[in-house]
Design a protein around this motif. Sequence first.
Motif, short mmCIF file in Angstrom:
data_model
loop_
_atom_site.label_atom_id
_atom_site.label_comp_id
_atom_site.label_asym_id
_atom_site.label_seq_id
_atom_site.Cartn_x
_atom_site.Cartn_y
_atom_site.Cartn_z
N ILE A 42 2.99 -1.97 5.70
CA ILE A 42 1.96 -0.95 5.49
C ILE A 42 0.74 -1.24 6.35
O ILE A 42 0.16 -0.34 6.97
N LEU A 43 0.33 -2.51 6.40
CA LEU A 43 -0.80 -2.88 7.25
C LEU A 43 -0.50 -2.58 8.72
O LEU A 43 -1.38 -2.14 9.46
N LYS A 96 -3.54 2.75 -2.51
CA LYS A 96 -3.18 2.99 -3.91
C LYS A 96 -1.97 3.91 -4.05
O LYS A 96 -1.07 3.62 -4.85
N PRO A 97 -1.90 5.04 -3.29
CA PRO A 97 -0.68 5.86 -3.40
C PRO A 97 0.59 5.14 -3.00
O PRO A 97 1.68 5.52 -3.45
N ARG A 117 6.11 -1.01 -3.75
CA ARG A 117 6.28 -2.42 -4.08
C ARG A 117 7.58 -2.66 -4.82
O ARG A 117 8.21 -3.72 -4.70
N ALA A 118 8.01 -1.66 -5.59
CA ALA A 118 9.27 -1.80 -6.34
C ALA A 118 10.48 -1.69 -5.43
O ALA A 118 11.57 -2.14 -5.78
N ASN A 135 -0.92 -4.36 -6.10
CA ASN A 135 -1.91 -4.08 -7.13
C ASN A 135 -3.09 -5.04 -7.03
O ASN A 135 -3.92 -5.07 -7.92
N GLY A 136 -3.13 -5.84 -5.99
CA GLY A 136 -4.19 -6.82 -5.83
C GLY A 136 -5.51 -6.18 -5.44
O GLY A 136 -5.74 -4.99 -5.60
N SER A 137 -6.38 -7.00 -4.89
CA SER A 137 -7.74 -6.58 -4.59
C SER A 137 -7.75 -5.57 -3.45
O SER A 137 -7.44 -5.92 -2.30
N LEU A 138 -8.13 -4.33 -3.76
CA LEU A 138 -8.23 -3.31 -2.71
C LEU A 138 -9.34 -3.63 -1.72
O LEU A 138 -9.14 -3.46 -0.51
N PRO A 139 -10.54 -4.08 -2.17
CA PRO A 139 -11.55 -4.44 -1.17
C PRO A 139 -11.08 -5.51 -0.19
O PRO A 139 -11.41 -5.45 1.00
#
Length: 401
Positions: free
Chosen positions: A157-158, A336-337, A342-343, A278-282
């Motif tokens: 994704i990155l 977030k979307p 991840r699953a 689900n970790g730190s978005l910032p």
Amino acid sequence: MHKSGIRRLAAGSLPLLSGAAAILLAVAIVLSPEASFEASLKGLKLWWTLVFPALLPFLILSEMLTASGFVHGFGVLLEPLMTRVFRLPGAASWTLALGMTAGFPAGAGGTGQLHQQGSLTSKEAGRLAALAHFASPVTVLIVIGVAFLHSPTSGYILLLIHWSSGLLAGFTASLFQRREASTPPPSRKPLYRRMALAAEEAHRRDGRSFGKLLGESVAAAVQQLMIAGGYIIMFAVVISLLTKALPLLSPAFPAALLELHLGAAAITAEAGYSGSLNGSLPAMVLLSAALGWSGICAQLQALTLLKPAGVRFLPMAAVRLLHSLYAAVLTLLVWKPLQALRANELPVLAEPDGAQTAAQQTTFTWSRLPELLSLQGALLLALLALSAAVYLFSRKRHPAG
């Protein structure tokens, strides 16, 4: 007159400032020899176990393909895409693909080769170098995704955000460039014939035999990587000294500002990242922005290779800031979307063994080369398909006959 005087004053003070900075750095190293030695070893290990084996094959391939004329033939096919979207010559298309799949300083090296052959002006070389300045997929997928985040999906994704935001930054920068005053009339020759003629002409201008080309390609690639290694080691020492001198400053800030690999490690370490989407978005926003900025170390590496072309630092840094901003915004919008992915973890890069350390996980670069070659092939096919669509549309609107 006043402006020229300011320029002369700035040019005259630059050697004094660089000399003073070198003296201060030498004094700091003498006062902290142990920390400096450990930092230099860290930078050396990073370069030897990751950067050198990952980029060497791509740099050699880039030199040989450019000299053989393949780049120019490929550029004829992608010329509508490059000229209409990025306002650059068609030969720049291979350098863009090289920068996206091999990372810096491969993109700068390819740009320098085209400028040396006369295919790019100095201004076009600067724009192409800024456009093709991407982090290597090795860094994003293996180092950050697997070793730091323990999540191949996060790395993918990155990487997609990094590529998308970089192309968007390049397109935005091209909007402020003037179109060429005159464009050559459309050729009546078939496409394959024009590709063959372009490749033949570029190979004739180069004139080197295969043996000489192979030897000089290896020597040039090793020289480029030695320069990159020197920058990485030196900036690792500078980051260590800054962190020690400014204890109140977050270690992630100078690291991300100066060197990408060390900055990514500092950001993920400070966030205590667990590898979950689900970790730190910032933290992910900062990490994505750091990838877009790439660090002053990487920018100076590119400028060193492009010194004959006269490429300047400020325009390069401006596009890097734009890339960083776009990357941060895209991460805020899509991270977030995409949590549901991840699953369905992508199977290309298996989850690492939790007992392994990050250093151990980044030493298998040579075994990852088939995956990186497949990434480059997939990108080239995508560029071919997109360019073919643009070419057919262009032919429909402006028939050659």
